[in-house]
Design a protein around this motif. Structure first.
Motif, PDB file in Angstrom:
ATOM      1  N   VAL A 109      50.958  30.944 -19.179  1.00 31.23           N
ATOM      2  CA  VAL A 109      50.123  31.358 -20.303  1.00 31.23           C
ATOM      3  C   VAL A 109      49.977  30.181 -21.263  1.00 31.23           C
ATOM      4  CG1 VAL A 109      49.850  32.980 -22.210  1.00 31.23           C
ATOM      5  CG2 VAL A 109      50.898  33.747 -20.068  1.00 31.23           C
ATOM      6  N   LEU A 110      48.753  29.861 -21.626  1.00 37.64           N
ATOM      7  CA  LEU A 110      48.455  28.764 -22.532  1.00 37.64           C
ATOM      8  C   LEU A 110      48.378  29.272 -23.969  1.00 37.64           C
ATOM      9  CD1 LEU A 110      47.402  25.772 -22.974  1.00 37.64           C
ATOM     10  CD2 LEU A 110      45.094  26.769 -22.800  1.00 37.64           C
ATOM     11  N   VAL A 111      48.941  28.504 -24.891  1.00 36.01           N
ATOM     12  CA  VAL A 111      48.766  28.757 -26.322  1.00 36.01           C
ATOM     13  C   VAL A 111      48.153  27.516 -26.941  1.00 36.01           C
ATOM     14  CG1 VAL A 111      49.889  29.275 -28.520  1.00 36.01           C
ATOM     15  CG2 VAL A 111      50.761  30.322 -26.406  1.00 36.01           C
ATOM     16  N   THR A 112      46.970  27.651 -27.552  1.00 31.52           N
ATOM     17  CA  THR A 112      46.345  26.516 -28.228  1.00 31.52           C
ATOM     18  C   THR A 112      46.752  26.514 -29.704  1.00 31.52           C
ATOM     19  OG1 THR A 112      44.317  27.684 -28.853  1.00 31.52           O
ATOM     20  CG2 THR A 112      44.373  26.665 -26.663  1.00 31.52           C
ATOM     21  N   GLY A 113      46.670  25.336 -30.325  1.00 35.97           N
ATOM     22  CA  GLY A 113      47.111  25.230 -31.712  1.00 35.97           C
ATOM     23  C   GLY A 113      48.558  25.659 -31.860  1.00 35.97           C
ATOM     24  N   GLU A 173      40.728  26.485 -12.037  1.00 40.64           N
ATOM     25  CA  GLU A 173      41.585  27.595 -12.477  1.00 40.64           C
ATOM     26  C   GLU A 173      42.985  27.076 -12.808  1.00 40.64           C
ATOM     27  OE1 GLU A 173      41.532  31.276 -10.214  1.00 40.64           O
ATOM     28  OE2 GLU A 173      39.772  30.564  -9.130  1.00 40.64           O
ATOM     29  N   ARG A 174      43.491  27.423 -14.002  1.00 43.31           N
ATOM     30  CA  ARG A 174      44.810  26.947 -14.413  1.00 43.31           C
ATOM     31  C   ARG A 174      45.690  28.049 -15.002  1.00 43.31           C
ATOM     32  NH1 ARG A 174      44.466  21.570 -18.041  1.00 43.31           N
ATOM     33  NH2 ARG A 174      46.713  21.581 -17.598  1.00 43.31           N
ATOM     34  N   TRP A 175      45.127  28.907 -15.858  1.00 42.95           N
ATOM     35  CA  TRP A 175      45.948  29.749 -16.712  1.00 42.95           C
ATOM     36  C   TRP A 175      45.919  31.223 -16.308  1.00 42.95           C
ATOM     37  CZ3 TRP A 175      48.203  25.834 -18.569  1.00 42.95           C
ATOM     38  CH2 TRP A 175      47.504  24.709 -18.992  1.00 42.95           C
ATOM     39  N   GLY A 176      47.096  31.834 -16.320  1.00 46.84           N
ATOM     40  CA  GLY A 176      47.192  33.271 -16.060  1.00 46.84           C
ATOM     41  C   GLY A 176      46.798  34.101 -17.258  1.00 46.84           C
ATOM     42  N   ASN A 206      36.385  26.188 -23.039  1.00 47.47           N
ATOM     43  CA  ASN A 206      37.013  25.457 -21.939  1.00 47.47           C
ATOM     44  C   ASN A 206      38.195  26.233 -21.375  1.00 47.47           C
ATOM     45  OD1 ASN A 206      35.238  23.342 -21.864  1.00 47.47           O
ATOM     46  ND2 ASN A 206      36.587  21.864 -22.868  1.00 47.47           N
ATOM     47  N   VAL A 207      38.915  26.929 -22.243  1.00 44.03           N
ATOM     48  CA  VAL A 207      40.008  27.789 -21.775  1.00 44.03           C
ATOM     49  C   VAL A 207      39.441  28.932 -20.933  1.00 44.03           C
ATOM     50  CG1 VAL A 207      41.842  29.375 -22.473  1.00 44.03           C
ATOM     51  CG2 VAL A 207      41.539  27.205 -23.688  1.00 44.03           C
ATOM     52  N   VAL A 208      38.361  29.553 -21.425  1.00 46.27           N
ATOM     53  CA  VAL A 208      37.716  30.624 -20.651  1.00 46.27           C
ATOM     54  C   VAL A 208      37.364  30.129 -19.252  1.00 46.27           C
ATOM     55  CG1 VAL A 208      35.651  32.083 -20.475  1.00 46.27           C
ATOM     56  CG2 VAL A 208      36.820  31.843 -22.677  1.00 46.27           C
ATOM     57  N   ARG A 235      42.468  31.828 -14.566  1.00 44.22           N
ATOM     58  CA  ARG A 235      42.526  32.311 -13.192  1.00 44.22           C
ATOM     59  C   ARG A 235      41.687  33.573 -13.047  1.00 44.22           C
ATOM     60  NH1 ARG A 235      48.871  31.609 -11.276  1.00 44.22           N
ATOM     61  NH2 ARG A 235      48.951  29.327 -11.497  1.00 44.22           N
ATOM     62  N   TYR A 236      41.390  33.917 -11.804  1.00 45.45           N
ATOM     63  CA  TYR A 236      40.534  35.080 -11.532  1.00 45.45           C
ATOM     64  C   TYR A 236      41.100  36.323 -12.214  1.00 45.45           C
ATOM     65  CZ  TYR A 236      37.514  38.329  -9.096  1.00 45.45           C
ATOM     66  OH  TYR A 236      36.567  39.291  -8.813  1.00 45.45           O
ATOM     67  N   GLY A 237      40.248  37.014 -12.991  1.00 46.39           N
ATOM     68  CA  GLY A 237      40.627  38.271 -13.631  1.00 46.39           C
ATOM     69  C   GLY A 237      41.464  38.127 -14.886  1.00 46.39           C
ATOM     70  N   ALA A 238      41.769  36.900 -15.303  1.00 47.56           N
ATOM     71  CA  ALA A 238      42.650  36.683 -16.452  1.00 47.56           C
ATOM     72  C   ALA A 238      41.885  36.806 -17.770  1.00 47.56           C
ATOM     73  CB  ALA A 238      43.314  35.315 -16.344  1.00 47.56           C
TER      74      ALA A 238
END
Length: 329
Positions: A153-157, A215-218, A231-233, A237-240
Motif C-alpha cells: 500500500v502506497l502513502v503519498t505525502g 501495476e505496482r500498488w495493492g 499517476n497512482v491511479v 493493481r487490477y481492482g485496487a
C-alpha cells in the motif's frame, strides 16, 4: 464571562498578522456548549486560515483551529454536563467559527463527541483531524476490498500529518507500506513508523502524459492530489483503490478513463469535515481500541500558542514533519 488567551489573526493592510491576545467568552458565537480547550493541533487548513486564505476563512479578525479537545464549562443541552471531556473536529470550527487556537470555544452540540475511554484528550489531538482522516481513508479502502494480501500500500505525502499517521496505522493493521516523500532525509522517520519502502516523490511525478503505468500498488492513500494522484491511479493493481484526501500538489490532474476500464480500479474521495457525527464517533472509537497507536508521541512536536506562528510558517513552506500538538494549558 471569562478572559482567555487566543491566537488572533488580523488583516493589516495587505498582510495577515497573528498575535496571542486576551479575549472574552462573551465574544464567542452562540452555541449549546462552552468548552475549555486543553489541546488542539496544526493542520494545513489551519495554516491557510492563519495566512488569510479567504477560501477557508471569510472574515477577520479570526481565531483558527479546526481541532479542539477539552472540558465542558457550560452546557445548554442534556447530552453534555459540566466536566465532560469532549472532542470537536471539522464542521465550521476554525474556519468561520472561532476555533481551537483559543482556550475557549462555543459550538453547537451537534459538533461535539465525548472523549472515547481509550484515548486521553492529549492523545486525541496527537491524532486530530489528520488521524481521523487517515483512519477514514483506510476504512474506505477496506470497505472497497483492501486486505494485506492485496499487495503493498502506497502513502503519498508520507511525512505530513495525515500521511505519517496513515503509515503507522497501516503498519499496525498488518500491511506492507511504501511511503512517498520529497524529503529524502526523513527516510529513517518513516521507517520507524513502519514503512518498508521509501519512494522518492520524483518517481511518482513521471508519466503524467501516459494513459497507463505499470501495476505496482495493492492500494493507496493519497494526501497530495495533482498529477501524482492520477499517476497512482494508473499504477494500481487490477481492482485496487486509492483514497484521496489532500491537494497540496494541486487540485487538477491529467486523466483518462483507461485505468478504470482496463483495470477496474477505484478513486475514493474522503472528507472528514461534514461527515455525520455518528460516523466520526465510530471512527474515534476505533482509533481508541482496535486501531490504537502506541507511538503517537514519536509523531509529534508540542508547542504553545506563542510558538504556533513559527510552526504555521513551517507547514506553509512544506518543511513540517509529522504532527504539531498545541498545548493551551
Amino acid at each position: 464571562m471569562s478572559q482567555f488567551k487566543a491566537l488572533l489573526v488580523s488583516a493589516e493592510g495587505e498582510a495577515f498578522v497573528s498575535r496571542v491576545v486576551e479575549r472574552d467568552t462573551a465574544e464567542l458565537p452562540a452555541g449549546d456548549v462552552l468548552i475549555r480547550v486543553q489541546y488542539s493541533s496544526l493542520n494545513y487548513k489551519d495554516a491557510l486560515s492563519a495566512s488569510g486564505n479567504r477560501g477557508v476563512t471569510r472574515n477577520y479578525p479570526h481565531t483558527p483551529g479546526i481541532d479542539a479537545a477539552g472540558v465542558v464549562a457550560e452546557s445548554a443541552v442534556g447530552e453534555f454536563a459540566v466536566g465532560d471531556e469532549v472532542i470537536v473536529t471539522g464542521y465550521d470550527l476554525g474556519m468561520n467559527t472561532s476555533g481551537g487556537y483559543g482556550q475557549y470555544i462555543r459550538v453547537p452540540a451537534s459538533w461535539v463527541i465525548k472523549r472515547p475511554a481509550g484515548l486521553s484528550l492529549r492523545e486525541s489531538m496527537l491524532l486530530g483531524t489528520a488521524g481521523l482522516t487517515a483512519a477514514l481513508c483506510i476504512d474506505k479502502l477496506e470497505q472497497a476490498g483492501l486486505t494485506p494480501a492485496a499487495g503493498q500500500v502506497l502513502v503519498t505525502g508520507a511525512t505530513g500529518g495525515v500521511g505519517s499517521i496513515a503509515v503507522a496505522l497501516l503498519t499496525r493493521l498488518g500491511y506492507s507500506v511504501a511511503a512517498s516523500t520529497g524529503k529524502a532525509e526523513q527516510g529513517e522517520f518513516l521507517r520507524q513508523l513502519g514503512a518498508q519502502q521509501i519512494v522518492p516523490r520524483s518517481d511518482l511525478q513521471d508519466g503524467a502524459d501516459k494513459a497507463m503505468l505499470k501495476e505496482r500498488w495493492g492500494g493507496a492513500v493519497d494526501t497530495v492530489g495533482g498529477d501524482i494522484l492520477f499517476n497512482v491511479v494508473k499504477s494500481l493493481r487490477y481492482g485496487a483503490s486509492v483514497a484521496c484526501c489532500g491537494l497540496t500538489a494541486g487540485i487538477g490532474f491529467k486523466a483518462s478513463v483507461m485505468p478504470f476500464i482496463l483495470r477496474g480500479v477505484n478513486l475514493l474521495g474522503v472528507d472528514s469535515v461534514e461527515l455525520p457525527l455518528v460516523v466520526k464517533a465510530s471512527m474515534w472509537d476505533k482509533l481508541s481500541v482496535q486501531w490504537k497507536l502506541g507511538n503517537l508521541d514519536s509523531l509529534a512536536e508540542e508547542v504553545t500558542l506563542e510558538q504556533l506562528p513559527k510552526a504555521i510558517e513551517q507547514i506553509l513552506a512544506g518543511k513540517l514533519v509529522g504532527r504539531v500538538l498545541v498545548n493551551l494549558g
